[in-house]
Design a protein around this motif. Structure first.
Motif, PDB file in Angstrom:
ATOM      1  N   ALA A 163       0.842  -1.201   0.000  1.00  0.00           N
ATOM      2  CA  ALA A 163       0.000   0.000   0.000  1.00  0.00           C
ATOM      3  C   ALA A 163       0.873   1.245   0.000  1.00  0.00           C
ATOM      4  CB  ALA A 163      -0.916   0.003   1.213  1.00  0.00           C
ATOM      5  N   THR A 164       0.528   2.185  -0.866  1.00  0.00           N
ATOM      6  CA  THR A 164       1.254   3.456  -0.908  1.00  0.00           C
ATOM      7  C   THR A 164       0.392   4.615  -0.425  1.00  0.00           C
ATOM      8  OG1 THR A 164       0.568   3.907  -3.202  1.00  0.00           O
ATOM      9  CG2 THR A 164       2.620   2.659  -2.873  1.00  0.00           C
ATOM     10  N   HIS A 165      -0.926   4.462  -0.485  1.00  0.00           N
ATOM     11  CA  HIS A 165      -1.838   5.527  -0.091  1.00  0.00           C
ATOM     12  C   HIS A 165      -3.042   4.957   0.661  1.00  0.00           C
ATOM     13  CE1 HIS A 165       0.508   7.592  -3.143  1.00  0.00           C
ATOM     14  NE2 HIS A 165      -0.001   8.758  -2.743  1.00  0.00           N
ATOM     15  N   LEU A 166      -3.747   5.824   1.335  1.00  0.00           N
ATOM     16  CA  LEU A 166      -4.960   5.443   2.041  1.00  0.00           C
ATOM     17  C   LEU A 166      -6.021   6.502   1.848  1.00  0.00           C
ATOM     18  CD1 LEU A 166      -5.457   7.220   4.924  1.00  0.00           C
ATOM     19  CD2 LEU A 166      -3.328   6.054   5.475  1.00  0.00           C
ATOM     20  N   LYS A 167      -7.241   6.115   2.107  1.00  0.00           N
ATOM     21  CA  LYS A 167      -8.368   7.040   2.171  1.00  0.00           C
ATOM     22  C   LYS A 167      -9.128   6.771   3.457  1.00  0.00           C
ATOM     23  CE  LYS A 167      -9.972   7.967  -2.585  1.00  0.00           C
ATOM     24  NZ  LYS A 167     -11.116   7.712  -3.506  1.00  0.00           N
ATOM     25  N   PHE A 168      -9.617   7.840   4.082  1.00  0.00           N
ATOM     26  CA  PHE A 168     -10.587   7.687   5.155  1.00  0.00           C
ATOM     27  C   PHE A 168     -11.973   7.729   4.526  1.00  0.00           C
ATOM     28  CE2 PHE A 168      -7.232   9.876   7.849  1.00  0.00           C
ATOM     29  CZ  PHE A 168      -6.823   8.694   8.448  1.00  0.00           C
ATOM     30  N   VAL A 169     -12.847   6.818   4.952  1.00  0.00           N
ATOM     31  CA  VAL A 169     -14.218   6.797   4.432  1.00  0.00           C
ATOM     32  C   VAL A 169     -15.192   6.758   5.599  1.00  0.00           C
ATOM     33  CG1 VAL A 169     -13.574   5.626   2.286  1.00  0.00           C
ATOM     34  CG2 VAL A 169     -14.221   4.267   4.271  1.00  0.00           C
ATOM     35  N   SER A 170     -16.347   7.351   5.406  1.00  0.00           N
ATOM     36  CA  SER A 170     -17.380   7.271   6.426  1.00  0.00           C
ATOM     37  C   SER A 170     -18.747   7.256   5.760  1.00  0.00           C
ATOM     38  CB  SER A 170     -17.274   8.437   7.415  1.00  0.00           C
ATOM     39  OG  SER A 170     -17.726   9.641   6.830  1.00  0.00           O
ATOM     40  N   ALA A 171     -19.730   6.783   6.508  1.00  0.00           N
ATOM     41  CA  ALA A 171     -21.096   6.728   5.994  1.00  0.00           C
ATOM     42  C   ALA A 171     -22.067   6.860   7.151  1.00  0.00           C
ATOM     43  CB  ALA A 171     -21.341   5.418   5.249  1.00  0.00           C
ATOM     44  N   GLY A 172     -23.058   7.705   6.968  1.00  0.00           N
ATOM     45  CA  GLY A 172     -24.133   7.836   7.941  1.00  0.00           C
ATOM     46  C   GLY A 172     -25.396   7.224   7.359  1.00  0.00           C
ATOM     47  N   ASP A 180     -37.917  -1.801   6.229  1.00  0.00           N
ATOM     48  CA  ASP A 180     -36.768  -2.217   5.417  1.00  0.00           C
ATOM     49  C   ASP A 180     -36.354  -1.091   4.469  1.00  0.00           C
ATOM     50  OD1 ASP A 180     -34.778  -3.950   4.581  1.00  0.00           O
ATOM     51  OD2 ASP A 180     -36.001  -4.841   3.003  1.00  0.00           O
ATOM     52  N   ASP A 181     -36.345   0.134   4.992  1.00  0.00           N
ATOM     53  CA  ASP A 181     -35.993   1.307   4.195  1.00  0.00           C
ATOM     54  C   ASP A 181     -34.835   2.037   4.872  1.00  0.00           C
ATOM     55  OD1 ASP A 181     -36.128   3.102   2.136  1.00  0.00           O
ATOM     56  OD2 ASP A 181     -37.762   4.277   2.987  1.00  0.00           O
ATOM     57  N   PHE A 182     -34.093   2.823   4.100  1.00  0.00           N
ATOM     58  CA  PHE A 182     -32.949   3.508   4.685  1.00  0.00           C
ATOM     59  C   PHE A 182     -32.527   4.692   3.823  1.00  0.00           C
ATOM     60  CE2 PHE A 182     -31.385   0.227   1.844  1.00  0.00           C
ATOM     61  CZ  PHE A 182     -30.461   0.898   1.072  1.00  0.00           C
ATOM     62  N   THR A 183     -31.775   5.586   4.436  1.00  0.00           N
ATOM     63  CA  THR A 183     -31.095   6.684   3.742  1.00  0.00           C
ATOM     64  C   THR A 183     -29.616   6.577   4.063  1.00  0.00           C
ATOM     65  OG1 THR A 183     -33.013   8.161   3.888  1.00  0.00           O
ATOM     66  CG2 THR A 183     -30.860   9.185   3.519  1.00  0.00           C
ATOM     67  N   LEU A 184     -28.766   6.615   3.048  1.00  0.00           N
ATOM     68  CA  LEU A 184     -27.325   6.511   3.261  1.00  0.00           C
ATOM     69  C   LEU A 184     -26.629   7.710   2.640  1.00  0.00           C
ATOM     70  CD1 LEU A 184     -24.942   4.623   4.246  1.00  0.00           C
ATOM     71  CD2 LEU A 184     -24.734   3.964   1.839  1.00  0.00           C
ATOM     72  N   VAL A 185     -25.711   8.296   3.392  1.00  0.00           N
ATOM     73  CA  VAL A 185     -24.873   9.392   2.903  1.00  0.00           C
ATOM     74  C   VAL A 185     -23.425   9.024   3.193  1.00  0.00           C
ATOM     75  CG1 VAL A 185     -24.342  11.842   3.022  1.00  0.00           C
ATOM     76  CG2 VAL A 185     -26.695  11.063   3.381  1.00  0.00           C
ATOM     77  N   THR A 186     -22.560   9.128   2.180  1.00  0.00           N
ATOM     78  CA  THR A 186     -21.160   8.760   2.363  1.00  0.00           C
ATOM     79  C   THR A 186     -20.240   9.952   2.119  1.00  0.00           C
ATOM     80  OG1 THR A 186     -20.874   8.096   0.039  1.00  0.00           O
ATOM     81  CG2 THR A 186     -21.645   6.412   1.582  1.00  0.00           C
ATOM     82  N   SER A 187     -19.054   9.873   2.673  1.00  0.00           N
ATOM     83  CA  SER A 187     -18.026  10.899   2.438  1.00  0.00           C
ATOM     84  C   SER A 187     -16.656  10.238   2.556  1.00  0.00           C
ATOM     85  CB  SER A 187     -18.154  12.049   3.444  1.00  0.00           C
ATOM     86  OG  SER A 187     -18.023  11.567   4.771  1.00  0.00           O
ATOM     87  N   GLU A 188     -15.664  10.847   1.918  1.00  0.00           N
ATOM     88  CA  GLU A 188     -14.320  10.283   1.966  1.00  0.00           C
ATOM     89  C   GLU A 188     -13.275  11.382   1.812  1.00  0.00           C
ATOM     90  OE1 GLU A 188     -13.639   9.064  -2.717  1.00  0.00           O
ATOM     91  OE2 GLU A 188     -14.490   7.564  -1.354  1.00  0.00           O
ATOM     92  N   SER A 189     -12.083  11.079   2.268  1.00  0.00           N
ATOM     93  CA  SER A 189     -10.967  12.006   2.106  1.00  0.00           C
ATOM     94  C   SER A 189     -10.339  11.779   0.739  1.00  0.00           C
ATOM     95  CB  SER A 189      -9.923  11.756   3.198  1.00  0.00           C
ATOM     96  OG  SER A 189      -9.275  10.499   2.973  1.00  0.00           O
ATOM     97  N   GLY A 190      -9.379  12.596   0.400  1.00  0.00           N
ATOM     98  CA  GLY A 190      -8.580  12.327  -0.788  1.00  0.00           C
ATOM     99  C   GLY A 190      -7.548  11.257  -0.467  1.00  0.00           C
ATOM    100  N   GLU A 191      -6.765  10.862  -1.476  1.00  0.00           N
ATOM    101  CA  GLU A 191      -5.708   9.891  -1.244  1.00  0.00           C
ATOM    102  C   GLU A 191      -4.606  10.532  -0.396  1.00  0.00           C
ATOM    103  OE1 GLU A 191      -6.873  10.552  -4.280  1.00  0.00           O
ATOM    104  OE2 GLU A 191      -7.805   8.676  -4.975  1.00  0.00           O
ATOM    105  N   ILE A 192      -4.169   9.804   0.617  1.00  0.00           N
ATOM    106  CA  ILE A 192      -3.139  10.288   1.532  1.00  0.00           C
ATOM    107  C   ILE A 192      -1.944   9.349   1.456  1.00  0.00           C
ATOM    108  CG2 ILE A 192      -2.570  10.796   3.940  1.00  0.00           C
ATOM    109  CD1 ILE A 192      -5.590  11.255   4.390  1.00  0.00           C
ATOM    110  N   ALA A 193      -0.759   9.893   1.150  1.00  0.00           N
ATOM    111  CA  ALA A 193       0.447   9.068   1.058  1.00  0.00           C
ATOM    112  C   ALA A 193       0.809   8.487   2.424  1.00  0.00           C
ATOM    113  CB  ALA A 193       1.609   9.896   0.515  1.00  0.00           C
ATOM    114  N   ILE A 194       1.183   7.224   2.423  1.00  0.00           N
ATOM    115  CA  ILE A 194       1.585   6.564   3.671  1.00  0.00           C
ATOM    116  C   ILE A 194       3.082   6.809   3.862  1.00  0.00           C
ATOM    117  CG2 ILE A 194       1.691   4.379   4.924  1.00  0.00           C
ATOM    118  CD1 ILE A 194      -0.603   3.418   3.085  1.00  0.00           C
ATOM    119  N   GLY A 195       3.389   7.907   4.529  1.00  0.00           N
ATOM    120  CA  GLY A 195       4.780   8.314   4.695  1.00  0.00           C
ATOM    121  C   GLY A 195       4.989   9.035   6.003  1.00  0.00           C
TER     122      GLY A 195
END
Length: 257
Positions: A163-172, A180-195
């Motif tokens: 792995a050279t990079h990572l992303k943080f991801v989240s979802a509410g 049996d119904d739902f609402t989903l909203v997601t968000s994520e960071s940009g690529e972050i170098a693992i250094g």
């Protein structure tokens, strides 16, 4: 059930024995059990029917939750996710202190027992990310937020080899387990170098419906990538990615008038 031994492995039925293959190997079991009609009608099996009803309810609730978070689970899950989640949902239902046995359910149970649940047993968030982070769910505004203070990736992320990079991801998710119904909203960071560089704080906000009367759940995770000539490729189809339920706000109690 018994495990098959020897060079030749069997599949199918021989007399009263059934031979089959599972992820745990080749197994065998003897045909038996109580007649289905008797289980459904005999008073002696009342407890069995009650347990079956609640187990079915747990399985359905687990399926709804998995469906709600499916966009993230396509990149983060393990082969035993369904059974692991159903087992935890059974605990949620058994925590229902108001309903009769056999009628206990998720909404009257303790959904907060799912907090900390890991969607990928092979890449747990608790064993992947050592940087501190804060989470919050504001029912009034609907905002489900993850805040990661400034951090050094190389020191705080246990990245898999390659792995050279990572992303943080989240979802509410706002989930109605009854319909049996739902609402989903997601968000994520940009690529972050693992250094060894110092990274700025990251904030991920998921805007769910304000003043919801349904359970609200927040998931947070880390996805790994390998950079090749300026393009980012998921590492081994996401098998190392981590995702967990980090905050849960069950449905508020109904006010009596």
């Amino acid at each position: 059930m018994a495990r098959q031994a020897g060079i030749i492995k069997l599949k199918g039925k021989v007399g009263d024995m059934s031979f089959y293959k599972t992820r745990d190997g080749y197994l065998a079991r003897e045909k038996g059990g109580v007649d289905k009609e008797r289980i459904q009608n005999d008073p002696a099996f009342q407890r069995t029917r009650e347990n079956g009803a609640e187990f079915g309810r747990a399985g359905a609730a687990g399926r709804t939750l998995r469906t709600a978070f499916r966009p993230l689970l396509l990149r983060t899950s393990d082969s035993r996710l369904t059974s692991r989640l159903t087992r935890e949902m059974v605990k949620v239902i058994k925590a229902d202190a108001t309903s009769s046995r056999g009628e206990r359910n998720v909404l009257d149970g303790e959904l907060e027992l799912l907090q900390g649940f890991e969607f990928n047993a092979n890449g747990r968030l608790g064993a992947t990310m050592y940087a501190p982070f804060d989470v919050s769910i504001d029912r009034a505004t609907g905002e489900a937020v993850v805040n990661v203070p400034g951090f050094v990736p190389q020191n705080t992320i246990a990245a898999p080899q390659g792995a050279t990079h990572l992303k943080f991801v989240s979802a509410g998710a706002e989930i109605d387990f009854e319909s049996d119904d739902f609402t989903l909203v997601t968000s994520e960071s940009g690529e972050i170098a693992i250094g060894p560089q110092a990274e700025a704080a990251v904030s991920l906000t998921n805007a769910l419906p304000a003043n919801s009367t349904k359970p609200l759940l927040l998931a947070f995770g880390v996805e790994f990538y390998q950079e090749v000539n300026g393009s980012f490729y998921p590492l081994k189809n996401g098998s190392y990615n981590a995702l967990a339920l980090v905050a849960i706000d069950g449905a508020p109690a109904v006010q009596q008038t």
